[in-house]
Motif scaffolding. Structure first.
Motif, PDB file in Angstrom:
ATOM      1  N   GLY A  51     -27.035 -21.288  25.311  1.00 36.54           N
ATOM      2  CA  GLY A  51     -27.969 -22.054  26.124  1.00 36.54           C
ATOM      3  C   GLY A  51     -28.646 -21.189  27.167  1.00 36.54           C
ATOM      4  N   ALA A  52     -29.299 -21.833  28.087  1.00 37.53           N
ATOM      5  CA  ALA A  52     -30.098 -21.143  29.100  1.00 37.53           C
ATOM      6  C   ALA A  52     -29.233 -20.246  29.984  1.00 37.53           C
ATOM      7  N   PRO A  53     -29.681 -19.017  30.238  1.00 39.82           N
ATOM      8  CA  PRO A  53     -28.896 -18.081  31.031  1.00 39.82           C
ATOM      9  C   PRO A  53     -29.225 -18.074  32.523  1.00 39.82           C
ATOM     10  N   TRP A  54     -29.645 -19.178  33.082  1.00 40.55           N
ATOM     11  CA  TRP A  54     -29.964 -19.224  34.507  1.00 40.55           C
ATOM     12  C   TRP A  54     -28.681 -19.447  35.299  1.00 40.55           C
ATOM     13  N   GLN A  55     -28.631 -18.895  36.488  1.00 42.68           N
ATOM     14  CA  GLN A  55     -27.513 -19.155  37.384  1.00 42.68           C
ATOM     15  C   GLN A  55     -27.885 -18.735  38.796  1.00 42.68           C
ATOM     16  N   MET A  56     -27.051 -19.145  39.739  1.00 45.05           N
ATOM     17  CA  MET A  56     -27.184 -18.690  41.115  1.00 45.05           C
ATOM     18  C   MET A  56     -26.411 -17.381  41.250  1.00 45.05           C
ATOM     19  N   PRO A  57     -26.711 -16.597  42.271  1.00 50.10           N
ATOM     20  CA  PRO A  57     -25.970 -15.345  42.467  1.00 50.10           C
ATOM     21  C   PRO A  57     -24.473 -15.611  42.619  1.00 50.10           C
ATOM     22  N   GLN A  58     -23.690 -14.724  42.055  1.00 49.69           N
ATOM     23  CA  GLN A  58     -22.238 -14.837  42.159  1.00 49.69           C
ATOM     24  C   GLN A  58     -21.618 -13.482  41.900  1.00 49.69           C
ATOM     25  N   GLY A  59     -20.372 -13.314  42.301  1.00 51.92           N
ATOM     26  CA  GLY A  59     -19.700 -12.051  42.025  1.00 51.92           C
ATOM     27  C   GLY A  59     -18.331 -11.989  42.655  1.00 51.92           C
ATOM     28  N   GLY A  60     -17.627 -10.934  42.342  1.00 56.71           N
ATOM     29  CA  GLY A  60     -16.250 -10.764  42.777  1.00 56.71           C
ATOM     30  C   GLY A  60     -16.112 -10.442  44.253  1.00 56.71           C
ATOM     31  N   ILE A  61     -14.938 -10.737  44.754  1.00 61.75           N
ATOM     32  CA  ILE A  61     -14.575 -10.413  46.131  1.00 61.75           C
ATOM     33  C   ILE A  61     -13.832  -9.084  46.103  1.00 61.75           C
ATOM     34  N   ASP A  62     -14.335  -8.097  46.815  1.00 64.71           N
ATOM     35  CA  ASP A  62     -13.705  -6.780  46.852  1.00 64.71           C
ATOM     36  C   ASP A  62     -12.463  -6.801  47.738  1.00 64.71           C
ATOM     37  N   PRO A  63     -11.508  -5.891  47.484  1.00 67.32           N
ATOM     38  CA  PRO A  63     -10.313  -5.804  48.339  1.00 67.32           C
ATOM     39  C   PRO A  63     -10.704  -5.610  49.809  1.00 67.32           C
ATOM     40  N   GLY A  64     -10.069  -6.376  50.689  1.00 75.33           N
ATOM     41  CA  GLY A  64     -10.329  -6.283  52.119  1.00 75.33           C
ATOM     42  C   GLY A  64     -11.557  -7.036  52.586  1.00 75.33           C
ATOM     43  N   GLU A  65     -12.251  -7.682  51.693  1.00 76.27           N
ATOM     44  CA  GLU A  65     -13.492  -8.389  51.998  1.00 76.27           C
ATOM     45  C   GLU A  65     -13.217  -9.884  52.115  1.00 76.27           C
ATOM     46  N   THR A  66     -13.831 -10.540  53.078  1.00 72.32           N
ATOM     47  CA  THR A  66     -13.725 -11.992  53.162  1.00 72.32           C
ATOM     48  C   THR A  66     -14.693 -12.610  52.155  1.00 72.32           C
ATOM     49  N   PRO A  67     -14.468 -13.863  51.754  1.00 73.93           N
ATOM     50  CA  PRO A  67     -15.444 -14.499  50.865  1.00 73.93           C
ATOM     51  C   PRO A  67     -16.862 -14.510  51.454  1.00 73.93           C
ATOM     52  N   TYR A  68     -16.990 -14.748  52.757  1.00 79.30           N
ATOM     53  CA  TYR A  68     -18.312 -14.754  53.393  1.00 79.30           C
ATOM     54  C   TYR A  68     -18.983 -13.380  53.265  1.00 79.30           C
ATOM     55  N   GLN A  69     -18.237 -12.315  53.535  1.00 78.30           N
ATOM     56  CA  GLN A  69     -18.783 -10.962  53.400  1.00 78.30           C
ATOM     57  C   GLN A  69     -19.198 -10.689  51.950  1.00 78.30           C
ATOM     58  N   ALA A  70     -18.363 -11.132  51.012  1.00 79.08           N
ATOM     59  CA  ALA A  70     -18.680 -10.946  49.592  1.00 79.08           C
ATOM     60  C   ALA A  70     -19.950 -11.696  49.218  1.00 79.08           C
ATOM     61  N   ALA A  71     -20.127 -12.902  49.768  1.00 76.92           N
ATOM     62  CA  ALA A  71     -21.321 -13.695  49.463  1.00 76.92           C
ATOM     63  C   ALA A  71     -22.589 -12.960  49.916  1.00 76.92           C
TER      64      ALA A  71
END
Length: 179
Positions: A46-66
């Protein structure tokens, strides 16, 4: 051939972030994933659209990763935080992708979602040379879309997760519109 049920039980979720970026009209950024070499985006999915996303690096908060993932995938840095989804949102890979995508290490993703207001001009968005030109493009096109349409234009196995994102951020588009 591996047994999907057995493999699924052995594999953990990958901790990630997802980013919903809203423009001044209350629409959300959607990127079209590059199809080359990405089994997640095979035409039959199906359609390959999405919002940005990705992994959380070691030592990084979810907010920083976002913030990092947003910049690395879109070149967007002019944002202000609007909301954070109250719960982690999960999705599972289909059986045929287990052991294949996400480096074969994960059963799916456990995502922390953030909503941001885009405060810059559209010209800041550069999916062809994201991250100031220092990152490989993940999208080959982008558009602004209604949030409630997002679950209909992504790969089907992420639909439930996107419905949860749309529900978590349902009030946000009204904050931006003058209707």
């Amino acid at each position: 051939m591996h047994d999907p049920a057995t493999l699924r039980e052995k594999l953990p979720y990958r901790d990630c972030v997802g980013v919903a970026v809203f423009n001044r009209d209350g629409k959300v950024f959607m990127g079209r994933r590059m199809p080359e070499g990405d089994p997640e985006n095979a035409p039959e999915r199906g359609a390959p659209w999405q919002m940005p996303q990705g992994g959380i690096d070691p030592g990084e908060t979810p907010y920083q990763a976002a913030l990092r993932e947003l910049f690395e995938e879109t070149n967007i840095s002019s944002v202000s935080l609007v909301a954070e989804a109250p719960e982690w949102i999960h999705y599972d890979l289909p059986d045929e992708l287990l052991g294949v995508v996400l480096k074969g290490k994960y059963r799916g993703q456990r995502q922390r979602w953030f909503a941001f207001a885009f405060t810059g001009p559209d010209g800041e968005i550069d999916v062809a040379a994201p991250g100031g030109g220092k990152h490989k493009p993940e999208f080959d096109a982008w558009r602004w879309e209604l949030l409630d349409r997002a679950p209909d234009i992504i790969v089907p196995f992420k639909r439930d997760a996107y419905e949860q994102v749309a529900a978590a951020f349902a009030d946000i588009p009204r904050r931006f519109t003058h209707v």
